[in-house]
Design an enzyme around this catalytic site. Structure first.
Site: not given
Length: 180
Positions: A142, A47, A43-45
């Site tokens: 993403r 998000s 999970l992206d930073r």
């Protein structure tokens, strides 16, 4: 087998260490002290939301590998208000620079009762925003952000709410729950 549900806050990396960064960034080790568990997916930073961790390699693969088509539902705050045509494009799948996406399930929703984000999103007085519930069955880099941008509605805030049958429910940001 251990399975951990974690509500990843904004700004936290989906890994236990931050190698190679000149500045110290928050990682999973700032929130979880359980030996032998690893994230099942990323999970992206920038998000927030549900991240699953496990010590079971087979379960980790089933959660993270797109071949298993495990549904992942996101609450997405976007710039503007997508019309029916934009939603139809998301439902059909959009073409990104790395190829077409699988069809998504998407609907406009009322503002969800979420925790405040720190830092808050940028608010532009003359540009409305809207929340979507968006479910995908793949997990490219993403992807949700690129999909909403492809239909003209950049993502302002992204919260993963559900992975398969697991959900955030009443789990506060930065907290985890061991369920198996």
């Amino acid at each position: 087998m251990t399975l951990v549900l974690f509500n990843k806050p904004f700004g936290v990396l989906s890994q236990f260490t931050d190698r190679g960064s000149p500045t110290t960034r928050a990682t999973l080790s700032d929130h979880i002290d359980l030996p032998g568990v690893y994230p099942a997916g990323r999970l992206d930073r920038d998000s927030e939301g549900l991240l699953l961790l496990t010590d079971d390699g087979r379960l980790q693969a089933q959660i993270a590998d797109p071949r298993f088509k495990l549904a992942k539902t996101y609450l997405v705050q976007v710039e503007g208000v997508p019309d029916d045509a934009a939603l139809a494009r998301l439902r059909a799948g959009v073409t990104l620079n790395d190829g077409p996406t699988r069809p998504a399930e998407v609907e406009r929703i009322a503002d969800p009762a979420l925790w405040p984000r720190d830092p808050p999103i940028r608010v532009r007085a003359h540009i409305p925003d809207c929340w979507l519930s968006l479910t995908i069955r793949e997990g490219r880099n993403r992807q949700v952000r690129r999909m909403t941008a492809a239909v003209g509605h950049p993502t302002l805030r992204l919260v993963r709410w559900r992975i398969g049958d697991w959900t955030l429910a009443d789990l506060p940001p930065g907290q985890h729950r061991i369920i198996g």
